[in-house]
Design a protein around this motif. Sequence first.
Motif, PDB file in Angstrom:
ATOM      1  N   SER A   1       0.847  -1.198   0.000  1.00  0.00           N
ATOM      2  CA  SER A   1       0.000   0.000   0.000  1.00  0.00           C
ATOM      3  C   SER A   1       0.882   1.248   0.000  1.00  0.00           C
ATOM      4  O   SER A   1       1.981   1.244   0.542  1.00  0.00           O
ATOM      5  CB  SER A   1      -0.917  -0.003   1.214  1.00  0.00           C
TER       6      SER A   1
ATOM      7  N   ARG B   1       0.740   5.937  -0.581  1.00  0.00           N
ATOM      8  CA  ARG B   1      -0.038   7.163  -0.685  1.00  0.00           C
ATOM      9  C   ARG B   1       0.402   8.015  -1.867  1.00  0.00           C
ATOM     10  O   ARG B   1      -0.381   8.744  -2.430  1.00  0.00           O
ATOM     11  CB  ARG B   1       0.072   7.983   0.591  1.00  0.00           C
ATOM     12  N   ASP B   2       1.684   7.949  -2.222  1.00  0.00           N
ATOM     13  CA  ASP B   2       2.167   8.682  -3.391  1.00  0.00           C
ATOM     14  C   ASP B   2       3.356   7.958  -4.009  1.00  0.00           C
ATOM     15  O   ASP B   2       3.862   6.991  -3.468  1.00  0.00           O
ATOM     16  CB  ASP B   2       2.510  10.135  -3.056  1.00  0.00           C
TER      17      ASP B   2
ATOM     18  N   CYS C   1       2.681   4.685  -7.881  1.00  0.00           N
ATOM     19  CA  CYS C   1       1.619   4.402  -6.922  1.00  0.00           C
ATOM     20  C   CYS C   1       0.289   4.628  -7.638  1.00  0.00           C
ATOM     21  O   CYS C   1      -0.044   5.738  -8.023  1.00  0.00           O
ATOM     22  CB  CYS C   1       1.744   5.317  -5.711  1.00  0.00           C
ATOM     23  N   ARG C   2      -0.474   3.557  -7.849  1.00  0.00           N
ATOM     24  CA  ARG C   2      -1.773   3.645  -8.518  1.00  0.00           C
ATOM     25  C   ARG C   2      -2.817   2.962  -7.653  1.00  0.00           C
ATOM     26  O   ARG C   2      -2.615   1.824  -7.210  1.00  0.00           O
ATOM     27  CB  ARG C   2      -1.751   2.955  -9.890  1.00  0.00           C
ATOM     28  N   LYS C   3      -3.919   3.649  -7.387  1.00  0.00           N
ATOM     29  CA  LYS C   3      -5.013   3.117  -6.563  1.00  0.00           C
ATOM     30  C   LYS C   3      -4.502   2.640  -5.204  1.00  0.00           C
ATOM     31  O   LYS C   3      -4.864   1.564  -4.723  1.00  0.00           O
ATOM     32  CB  LYS C   3      -5.747   1.991  -7.286  1.00  0.00           C
ATOM     33  N   ASN C   4      -3.612   3.422  -4.608  1.00  0.00           N
ATOM     34  CA  ASN C   4      -3.029   3.140  -3.282  1.00  0.00           C
ATOM     35  C   ASN C   4      -2.244   1.832  -3.223  1.00  0.00           C
ATOM     36  O   ASN C   4      -2.133   1.210  -2.178  1.00  0.00           O
ATOM     37  CB  ASN C   4      -4.102   3.157  -2.199  1.00  0.00           C
ATOM     38  N   ARG C   5      -1.695   1.398  -4.347  1.00  0.00           N
ATOM     39  CA  ARG C   5      -0.829   0.206  -4.407  1.00  0.00           C
ATOM     40  C   ARG C   5       0.391   0.518  -5.267  1.00  0.00           C
ATOM     41  O   ARG C   5       0.301   1.246  -6.252  1.00  0.00           O
ATOM     42  CB  ARG C   5      -1.556  -0.990  -5.034  1.00  0.00           C
TER      43      ARG C   5
ATOM     44  N   THR D   1       3.308   1.153 -15.755  1.00  0.00           N
ATOM     45  CA  THR D   1       2.195   2.082 -15.961  1.00  0.00           C
ATOM     46  C   THR D   1       1.140   1.420 -16.822  1.00  0.00           C
ATOM     47  O   THR D   1       1.382   0.383 -17.442  1.00  0.00           O
ATOM     48  CB  THR D   1       2.700   3.364 -16.677  1.00  0.00           C
TER      49      THR D   1
END
Length: 77
Positions: free
Chosen positions: A53, A55-56, A65-69, A74
């Motif tokens: 998990s 945040r950035d 970091c995408r969708k908090n993961r 990309t």
Amino acid sequence: MHCWKMMAVFFLCSLLLSQTHGASLHQRQPQLTRQRRMTPFWRGVSLRPVGASCRDNSECITMLCRKNRCFLRTASE
């Protein structure tokens, strides 16, 4: 002589107490919290693996970091 010393001590103590009593004790305004900065060493040690998990982007080892993961690639790849 002893009386003069006692009077001088009493006068000095009362003077100091009046100084502390008259000091302004205004309430502090809440300060804005600043995000802590890590040194490069700790930044490298604390990077999160893929799937963790986050945040950035700066928290992930892949810097994605995408969708908090933390992601490996990309969406365009």
